[in-house]
Design an enzyme around this catalytic site. Structure first.
Site, PDB file in Angstrom:
ATOM      1  CB  VAL A  80     -49.669  96.060 -66.594  1.00 38.02           C
ATOM      2  CG1 VAL A  80     -48.366  96.073 -67.378  1.00 38.02           C
ATOM      3  CG2 VAL A  80     -50.130  94.629 -66.336  1.00 38.02           C
ATOM      4  CB  THR A 114     -42.922  97.811 -59.400  1.00 39.95           C
ATOM      5  OG1 THR A 114     -43.989  98.221 -60.250  1.00 39.95           O
ATOM      6  CG2 THR A 114     -41.660  97.638 -60.226  1.00 39.95           C
ATOM      7  CB  VAL A 142     -49.658  94.464 -57.998  1.00 46.20           C
ATOM      8  CG1 VAL A 142     -48.608  93.751 -58.848  1.00 46.20           C
ATOM      9  CG2 VAL A 142     -49.765  93.807 -56.628  1.00 46.20           C
ATOM     10  CD  GLU A 143     -49.471 100.231 -61.624  1.00 45.97           C
ATOM     11  OE1 GLU A 143     -49.319  99.671 -62.733  1.00 45.97           O
ATOM     12  OE2 GLU A 143     -50.363 101.065 -61.389  1.00 45.97           O
ATOM     13  CG  ASN A 144     -47.240  92.610 -62.615  1.00 46.58           C
ATOM     14  OD1 ASN A 144     -46.673  92.601 -61.528  1.00 46.58           O
ATOM     15  ND2 ASN A 144     -48.274  91.829 -62.877  1.00 46.58           N
TER      16      ASN A 144
END
Length: 596
Positions: A222, A233, A309-311
């Protein structure tokens, strides 16, 4: 001081939660909400029971997953590693083939996907999404995913950080209610550890890559930082990497399908986002060249398709978890749909001919292109307390054209030798090379050999430790050949192998992730023998009298550096270095290069 400490709990209790200071929230609903099961469902997850507000602790998570694995023949729960504080790092193996060993999965005709959650354990979205997905594979409508691929799922890679949890875990993130910690119990950041392998979690990932040979590796995080409309993203090494064909597969086969699936389910996918000015995106988005200390770049240099993954931290936990579920499901489908093309890309990257390798990148002189950025309006405010300017997000969607700033211009490349040699006394480094899965030849008896080494002519150290190690800040090098006898137990690392590029990155001192720059050879920087001045003075006189070449070199040194002769210590050191008494190993980085 005691009175102040006694007041601290009261002060904290009287403060509003950080959530109350966050930017305005844009309401969201999407088709992915249909993934949630009713609370009466026997396999409802703790996340769903809490209405998407909470994530279960370590014990609750493992109890739920153990129950699921015991109830489904499709799932096996393994215990491949132990954290620094003694918690088991569990891994779930999910397959229809009733073959759960590493050898069987590695040789399966189906692709294998490795999904990792909780490397930064406050950023735990992947764990809860993965629990829902495994539930739906075992007892829902998603069993057909196992026709596409076999699955490895690590719900919590950093369990000690996961259990260092509270409502004050991550001040910049909208949930869950209780959040874990970024680093492990030794305060090491696992996503800076992929080259030095000092944490139990990342050593496990290296083991899994060596034993299971996954085809796609996904690391779920995140973000911190700015506000924008995107909720999921993600990125991969697009340019300036070590696996260009895999990058093309990710960009051309994988990404369009994943983006479409997210959009169809009501989410807004975007690239990895880093504001060039550190606040908003008016000056552009930075596309960093991550080094292999990070998960997705480490995968890239190993020729494994890898995703970071970068929420978006400012989106609600519920929305982020549902988006992650969609992301993971489509990743499995896309891997299965395009596996043959991926295999071809991997083979091409492994066999690419290379005479040199880039070890450092810089930003391009001009932006590569512009992107239509789905942003959130903001304004600049001046703090009444500090007087500094800061960004205040206003919660209103807007679009703007922003440049993309690529950091993929090579700064420094090194030629690739035939092999590297490391002497047996550097056993810690030798063990790490083997842990990476790099193939080595070990000497069974001493061998005399002529090799090229790098010697430091100048260097400085960073004043503060980074990730627990003292790193080199700057250096100047010269190369020299040395003939020496390496003892039994020394290793030879052939560069013509699958992990040859990784070996170069670890061995060459110019590389920002080399063992030298991580401080594993710092002891060679200390001089251990000296000569007394009462010995040095008569010896210098005799050396100048009997060696005309040395006298000429001394005169030249005085002429080129007027401060030299004013520094008696420097003069003594210069003469001492011309004698056979001088330590010939001082400032020599103990990694030998074999060229022929």
């Amino acid at each position: 001081m005691r009175k102040l400490l006694a007041l601290l709990p009261f002060i904290f209790c009287s403060l509003a939660q950080a959530q109350d200071f966050m930017p305005p929230l844009i309401p969201w609903s999407g088709e992915s909400e249909n993934l949630l099961v009713d609370k009466s469902n026997p396999w409802v997850t703790p996340f769903e029971l809490s209405d998407g507000l909470e994530s279960p602790n370590y014990e609750e998570t493992m109890a739920w997953l153990t129950k699921l694995a015991n109830a489904s023949p499709l799932i096996s729960m393994t215990s491949p590693a132990m954290s620094e504080q003694g918690r088991i790092i569990h891994m779930m193996i999910v397959t229809k083939e009733n073959r759960f060993s590493a050898a069987e999965l590695a040789s399966s005709e189906k692709p294998l996907i490795l999904i990792q959650a909780g490397i930064h354990s406050g950023e735990i979205d992947g764990k809860d999404a993965g629990m829902m997905l495994l539930r739906d594979i075992a007892f829902g409508t998603k069993q057909n995913l196992l026709d596409e691929a076999n699955i490895l799922f690590i719900p919590i890679l950093n369990p000690d950080g996961h259990e260092r949890s509270s409502e004050y875990g991550r001040v910049n993130q909208r949930g869950p209610k209780v959040m874990g910690w970024r680093t492990n119990a030794q305060n090491l950041n696992l996503n800076r550890d992929y080259t030095k392998l000092e944490t139990a979690g990342v050593r496990l990932i290296a083991d899994i890559m060596n034993e299971y040979d996954p085809d796609l590796y996904i690391d779920v995080h995140v973000t911190d930082g700015a506000d924008y409309q995107y909720d999921i993203t993600y990125g991969f090494v697009e340019t300036g990497g070590y696996s260009p064909e895999i990058s093309s597969w990710l960009a051309g086969n994988y990404k369009p399908e994943v983006d479409q699936a997210l959009q169809d389910q009501g989410h807004i996918p975007g690239p990895l986002l880093f504001a060039a000015n550190g606040q908003d995106f008016t000056r552009g988005n930075v596309a960093f060249a991550f080094s292999p200390r990070f998960s997705h770049t480490y995968g890239d240099i190993r020729h494994t398709a890898s995703i970071l993954v970068e929420n978006h931290s400012l989106k609600p936990f519920r929305q982020r978890v549902l988006g992650t579920y969609v992301f993971l499901e489509q990743s499995i489908r896309s891997l299965g749909n395009h596996f043959q093309q991926l295999q071809s890309a991997v083979n091409s990257d492994i066999n690419q001919a290379k005479e040199s390798i880039v070890v450092k990148y810089k930003f391009r002189d001009t932006p590569a292109d512009t992107m239509t950025f789905l942003g959130i309006s903001s304004s600049k405010k001046v703090s009444e307390i500090t007087g500094a300017e800061y960004v205040q997000w206003e919660g209103k969607p807007m679009q703007q054209q922003v440049p993309t700033l690529y950091m993929d211009e090579p700064v420094n490349s090194v030629p690739i030798p035939r092999a590297y040699w490391i002497s047996a006394e550097w056993s810690e480094v030798i063990e790490k090379v083997k842990q990476h899965g790099i193939q080595v030849e070990t000497l069974e008896e001493p061998r005399e050999i002529k090799l090229e080494y790098s010697r430091l002519t100048d260097f400085s150290m960073n004043p503060s430790p980074y990730e627990g190690r003292m790193r080199v800040q700057s250096m100047e090098l010269e190369k020299e050949y040395r003939t020496l006898t390496l003892p039994a137990g020394s290793i030879r690392i052939e560069t013509d192998q699958k992990l040859g590029e990784l070996a170069v990155i670890l061995m060459e001192p110019e590389s920002v992730d080399s063992f030298f720059q991580w401080g594993y050879f710092n002891s060679v920087l200390s001089q251990t023998e000296y000569m007394e001045r009462y010995i040095m003075e008569p010896m210098m006189e005799e050396m100048l009298e009997k060696d005309a070449d040395l006298k000429a070199a001394f005169d030249a040194k005085k002429a080129e550096d007027e401060n030299f002769i004013k520094n008696p210590r420097a003069v003594y050191q210069w003469f001492y270095s011309q004698t056979p008494y001088f330590d010939q190993n001082w400032k020599v980085i103990p990694v030998g290069r074999e060229w022929f």
